[in-house]
Design a protein around this motif. Structure first.
Motif, PDB file in Angstrom:
ATOM      1  N   ARG A   1       0.835  -1.202   0.000  1.00  0.00           N
ATOM      2  CA  ARG A   1       0.000   0.000   0.000  1.00  0.00           C
ATOM      3  C   ARG A   1       0.870   1.251   0.000  1.00  0.00           C
ATOM      4  N   GLY A   2       1.986   1.192   0.765  1.00  0.00           N
ATOM      5  CA  GLY A   2       2.896   2.333   0.822  1.00  0.00           C
ATOM      6  C   GLY A   2       3.465   2.669  -0.550  1.00  0.00           C
ATOM      7  N   THR A   3       3.866   1.627  -1.284  1.00  0.00           N
ATOM      8  CA  THR A   3       4.422   1.838  -2.625  1.00  0.00           C
ATOM      9  C   THR A   3       3.391   2.494  -3.530  1.00  0.00           C
ATOM     10  N   VAL A   4       2.176   1.944  -3.501  1.00  0.00           N
ATOM     11  CA  VAL A   4       1.123   2.495  -4.352  1.00  0.00           C
ATOM     12  C   VAL A   4       0.831   3.941  -3.958  1.00  0.00           C
ATOM     13  N   LEU A   5       0.870   4.208  -2.649  1.00  0.00           N
ATOM     14  CA  LEU A   5       0.623   5.563  -2.154  1.00  0.00           C
ATOM     15  C   LEU A   5       1.651   6.532  -2.739  1.00  0.00           C
ATOM     16  N   LEU A   6       2.939   6.157  -2.662  1.00  0.00           N
ATOM     17  CA  LEU A   6       3.993   7.030  -3.185  1.00  0.00           C
ATOM     18  C   LEU A   6       3.822   7.242  -4.690  1.00  0.00           C
ATOM     19  N   LEU A   7       3.496   6.165  -5.378  1.00  0.00           N
ATOM     20  CA  LEU A   7       3.298   6.246  -6.827  1.00  0.00           C
ATOM     21  C   LEU A   7       2.173   7.241  -7.157  1.00  0.00           C
ATOM     22  N   THR A   8       1.078   7.149  -6.384  1.00  0.00           N
ATOM     23  CA  THR A   8      -0.043   8.065  -6.627  1.00  0.00           C
ATOM     24  C   THR A   8       0.371   9.505  -6.371  1.00  0.00           C
ATOM     25  N   LEU A   9       1.064   9.725  -5.253  1.00  0.00           N
ATOM     26  CA  LEU A   9       1.474  11.087  -4.931  1.00  0.00           C
ATOM     27  C   LEU A   9       2.360  11.640  -6.041  1.00  0.00           C
ATOM     28  N   PHE A  10       3.199  10.775  -6.620  1.00  0.00           N
ATOM     29  CA  PHE A  10       4.050  11.201  -7.727  1.00  0.00           C
ATOM     30  C   PHE A  10       3.190  11.628  -8.921  1.00  0.00           C
ATOM     31  N   VAL A  11       2.227  10.787  -9.283  1.00  0.00           N
ATOM     32  CA  VAL A  11       1.359  11.103 -10.431  1.00  0.00           C
ATOM     33  C   VAL A  11       0.585  12.396 -10.170  1.00  0.00           C
TER      34      VAL A  11
ATOM     35  N   SER B   1       1.409  14.869  -8.231  1.00  0.00           N
ATOM     36  CA  SER B   1       2.281  16.040  -8.285  1.00  0.00           C
ATOM     37  C   SER B   1       2.616  16.400  -9.727  1.00  0.00           C
ATOM     38  N   VAL B   2       2.806  15.387 -10.583  1.00  0.00           N
ATOM     39  CA  VAL B   2       3.090  15.675 -11.995  1.00  0.00           C
ATOM     40  C   VAL B   2       1.900  16.378 -12.642  1.00  0.00           C
ATOM     41  N   VAL B   3       0.684  15.860 -12.358  1.00  0.00           N
ATOM     42  CA  VAL B   3      -0.520  16.485 -12.927  1.00  0.00           C
ATOM     43  C   VAL B   3      -0.627  17.932 -12.465  1.00  0.00           C
ATOM     44  N   ALA B   4      -0.425  18.150 -11.150  1.00  0.00           N
ATOM     45  CA  ALA B   4      -0.522  19.505 -10.612  1.00  0.00           C
ATOM     46  C   ALA B   4       0.521  20.417 -11.250  1.00  0.00           C
ATOM     47  N   PHE B   5       1.742  19.885 -11.419  1.00  0.00           N
ATOM     48  CA  PHE B   5       2.810  20.677 -12.029  1.00  0.00           C
ATOM     49  C   PHE B   5       2.442  21.087 -13.452  1.00  0.00           C
ATOM     50  N   LEU B   6       1.739  20.194 -14.145  1.00  0.00           N
ATOM     51  CA  LEU B   6       1.424  20.454 -15.555  1.00  0.00           C
ATOM     52  C   LEU B   6       0.199  21.346 -15.760  1.00  0.00           C
ATOM     53  N   ILE B   7      -0.536  21.651 -14.665  1.00  0.00           N
ATOM     54  CA  ILE B   7      -1.770  22.443 -14.824  1.00  0.00           C
ATOM     55  C   ILE B   7      -1.550  23.721 -15.645  1.00  0.00           C
ATOM     56  N   PRO B   8      -0.517  24.538 -15.357  1.00  0.00           N
ATOM     57  CA  PRO B   8      -0.363  25.763 -16.158  1.00  0.00           C
ATOM     58  C   PRO B   8      -0.084  25.485 -17.633  1.00  0.00           C
ATOM     59  N   TYR B   9       0.443  24.306 -17.957  1.00  0.00           N
ATOM     60  CA  TYR B   9       0.718  23.996 -19.365  1.00  0.00           C
ATOM     61  C   TYR B   9      -0.529  23.532 -20.101  1.00  0.00           C
ATOM     62  N   ILE B  10      -1.528  23.025 -19.329  1.00  0.00           N
ATOM     63  CA  ILE B  10      -2.711  22.460 -19.991  1.00  0.00           C
ATOM     64  C   ILE B  10      -3.640  23.552 -20.502  1.00  0.00           C
ATOM     65  N   GLY B  11      -3.887  24.582 -19.673  1.00  0.00           N
ATOM     66  CA  GLY B  11      -4.860  25.609 -20.042  1.00  0.00           C
ATOM     67  C   GLY B  11      -4.423  26.430 -21.246  1.00  0.00           C
ATOM     68  N   GLU B  12      -3.748  27.544 -20.980  1.00  0.00           N
ATOM     69  CA  GLU B  12      -3.358  28.455 -22.040  1.00  0.00           C
ATOM     70  C   GLU B  12      -2.067  27.996 -22.714  1.00  0.00           C
ATOM     71  N   GLY B  13      -1.352  27.095 -22.050  1.00  0.00           N
ATOM     72  CA  GLY B  13      -0.175  26.529 -22.682  1.00  0.00           C
ATOM     73  C   GLY B  13       1.134  27.214 -22.335  1.00  0.00           C
ATOM     74  N   ASP B  14       1.091  28.496 -21.952  1.00  0.00           N
ATOM     75  CA  ASP B  14       2.353  29.196 -21.689  1.00  0.00           C
ATOM     76  C   ASP B  14       2.351  29.814 -20.287  1.00  0.00           C
ATOM     77  N   PRO B  15       3.021  29.159 -19.329  1.00  0.00           N
ATOM     78  CA  PRO B  15       3.017  29.655 -17.952  1.00  0.00           C
ATOM     79  C   PRO B  15       3.572  31.080 -17.838  1.00  0.00           C
TER      80      PRO B  15
END
Lengths: 314, 291
Positions: A8-18, A20-34
């Motif tokens: 469960r711990g491994t899966v938890l870390l994996l999810t947190l990684f995913v 964080s990547v999604v959150a990091f990419l939010i400014p790139y998804i909308g208008e495209g240029d942060p």
């Protein structure tokens, strides 16, 4: 047990990684240029000078490879630094902390209230399944589940704030302003708690040790108090924790109606204002909390109930 | 959502004194009948709404704003002078359609994933169930808000958002039921006769598991509808000037003291629709046609 915890711990870390990547990419998804987003947030002029944009990109380090940018962002985020809000110019970490505290206070008050009503109600219903109390409890829970909170809230404001004048209609100062929103939020968990307490108590009251206690002459009330509640508590605690996780951010509609500065409203305003740093931090905080609480509940289940440890192989 | 995941609702066996073999043919539970009638009424109103509506639901007449019920306007008019009854008759589409599509997709994906992972076991099962463990704890309102922020409001966004989280409890339930059914003699018989895995899943497992699964779908319908309405209420769902029950309540809130009916009526419409499907779900799970 440990094998399961590790998995469960491994899966938890994996999810947190995913997440964080999604959150990091939010400014790139909308208008495209942060860089453009940041510049637009700082100066109102829609016509941006390309040279300024380029300078901004270099200054913010947005000309670096995406992976490097992610690591830098993650490093800051892990230290609680999510940057400044586009709108309020305040550190996002501080805003988040305050809002989280408000939401937890609201959620805990609502859930404790729900528990206080549902424990006797569910137990009463379980004492005689199909009896009059059971039928009444079932009808009540079905009704409560079908009531939208955005119906209850305005009606509560109308009756208790506008007509009777007993409670404030909105805002967040003092315990009085907590009463109406907590009441409105408590209705649906109350229904689900009652149902699960009823089911758990029916199982418990069927158990041989209850018959044993009764046959030794212990009264019904005492049997339920001493043996029943304690053994039926586990699924209720689980559901309580899950609701707590769900209400952090999930209470957005009630927070917006009552103008409560909690997590839900913070994110709602960030969406309306396109406040990207707040959106990123809010997304990470809410999902991380929900996933961590969920994992802890599963582990606690195993730790407390040894019978499950071996059956949980699959 | 995670919140109902731990519920014993649909999976709970009926405690009817009648043996399961006979209960299949026994009288349906009264809530099933009452819920079905109520839902039929709502569905009729929604289907015939546009033709039944006495006025154009979006036609404004500022002279007649906030009028109390009268012979011309049975339920009065709203803050823009629009006929409340006409708006009520067409205002259920957004939430009901999204809830129905979301649940259909959730049932299909959830059942297939659950049944296949139960039948295959091993790595497939492990990956699917860990995905369920995690997604089931995502608050669906929050997922929906983020997707609306990224993709804009609309049918597609909300269906996507609610399905991403929504399939998980169905997968869990379907897997549990499939494991139970897998142990039955008729599955063993089918295997010995050389039936393919696909045939066993489609002909034996799914038909026997669909009862509790559909009960769960009905029990969740109201919750989905209310969630969609909540998003419309805060302006992230359906956009004006379309008539929608939740949006009508949001628009009427500033005038609640002058015209409480404007909030009461749409709220009652959502409540009755949600209640009807909850009753059907409850009735289905208590009529008890478990294998």
């Amino acid at each position: 047990m440990w094998h399961f915890a590790l998995r469960r711990g491994t899966v938890l870390l994996l999810t947190l990684f995913v997440v964080s990547v999604v959150a990091f990419l939010i400014p790139y998804i909308g208008e495209g240029d942060p860089a453009l987003l940041v510049l637009r947030a700082r100066i109102a002029d829609p016509n941006v000078d390309p040279a300024t944009l380029e300078a901004m990109r270099r200054q913010l380090g947005l000309d670096r490879p995406l992976a490097i940018q992610y690591l830098a962002w993650l490093g800051d985020a892990l230290r609680g630094d999510f940057g400044l809000s586009f709108i309020r110019r305040a550190p996002v970490g501080d805003m988040l902390g305050g809002a989280l505290l408000v939401s937890i206070t609201l959620a805990l008050s609502a859930l404790l209230l729900a528990l206080l009503v549902s424990a006797p109600l569910g137990t009463l219903a379980a004492m005689r399944p199909g009896g009059r109390a059971d039928t009444a409890a079932t009808l009540l829970t079905q009704t409560l589940i079908a009531i939208p909170e955005y119906w209850m809230a305005p009606m509560g404001i109308l009756i208790f704030a506008l007509w009777l004048g007993w409670l404030p209609s909105a805002g967040w100062d003092g315990p009085a302003s907590l009463v109406l929103p907590a009441l409105v939020l408590a209705l649906r968990p109350l229904a689900y708690f009652t149902r699960i307490i009823r089911a758990a108590m029916i199982d418990v009251l069927d158990a041989p040790y209850i018959t044993a206690a009764r046959s030794r002459g212990l009264g019904m009330t005492q049997t339920v108090m001493r043996h029943g509640l304690r053994n039926g508590a586990m699924p209720v605690i689980t559901l309580f924790a899950l609701w707590l996780a769900g209400l952090l951010g999930g209470s957005v509609v009630v927070e917006v109606i009552f103008a409560i500065p909690g997590m839900g409203r913070l994110i709602y305003e960030a969406v309306i204002n396109k406040d990207i740093p707040v959106l990123q931090a809010g997304f990470v905080a809410i999902v991380a909390l929900a996933v961590v609480i969920n994992t802890l509940v599963d582990l606690a289940y195993l730790a407390i109930n040894p019978a499950l440890r071996h059956s949980h192989g699959a | 959502m995670a919140l109902e995941a731990a519920l014993p609702d649909a999976a709970a066996p009926s405690r009817s004194p009648v043996s399961p073999r006979h209960s299949r043919f026994s009288r349906p539970h009264w809530t099933l009948v009452a819920g079905a009638l109520l839902l039929l009424l709502v569905a009729l109103a929604l289907c015939l709404g546009p033709t039944l509506a006495p006025y154009d639901p979006t036609a404004q007449a500022l002279i007649r704003r906030l009028k109390p019920p009268s012979e011309a306007h049975w339920l009065g008019t709203d803050h823009l002078g629009r006929d409340v009854l006409s708006r009520l008759l067409v205002g259920g589409h957004f939430a009901v359609v999204i809830a129905a599509v979301t649940l259909t997709l959730s049932v299909v994906f959830g059942t297939l994933i659950g049944v296949i992972s139960a039948r295959k076991g091993g790595l497939v099962d492990e990956v699917a169930m860990r995905a369920v463990d995690l997604l089931i704890s995502f608050p669906e309102v929050v997922v929906a808000i983020f997707l609306v922020a990224l993709l804009g409001p609309g049918y597609g966004t909300l269906i996507l958002a609610l399905t991403i989280v929504g399939w998980t409890p169905f997968a869990r339930l379907a897997r549990g039921l499939a494991i139970e059914i897998n142990a039955k003699p008729y599955i063993r018989a089918a295997e010995i006769l050389g039936c393919s895995r696909r045939f066993i899943i489609l002909r034996h497992i799914i038909p026997n598991a669909i009862g509790p699964i559909s009960a769960m779908a009905f029990l969740r319908f109201g919750h989905k509808m209310i969630t969609v309405g909540g998003l419309s209420y805060i302006g992230l769902g359906i956009q004006p000037p379309h008539a929608d029950w939740a949006a009508m309540m949001a628009e009427a809130q500033p005038y609640i003291e002058r015209a409480p009916l404007l909030v009461v009526c749409p709220g009652l419409a959502i409540f009755l629709t949600a209640l009807s499907v909850t009753w059907i779900g409850q009735g289905l799970s208590q009529t008890g046609d478990k294998p």
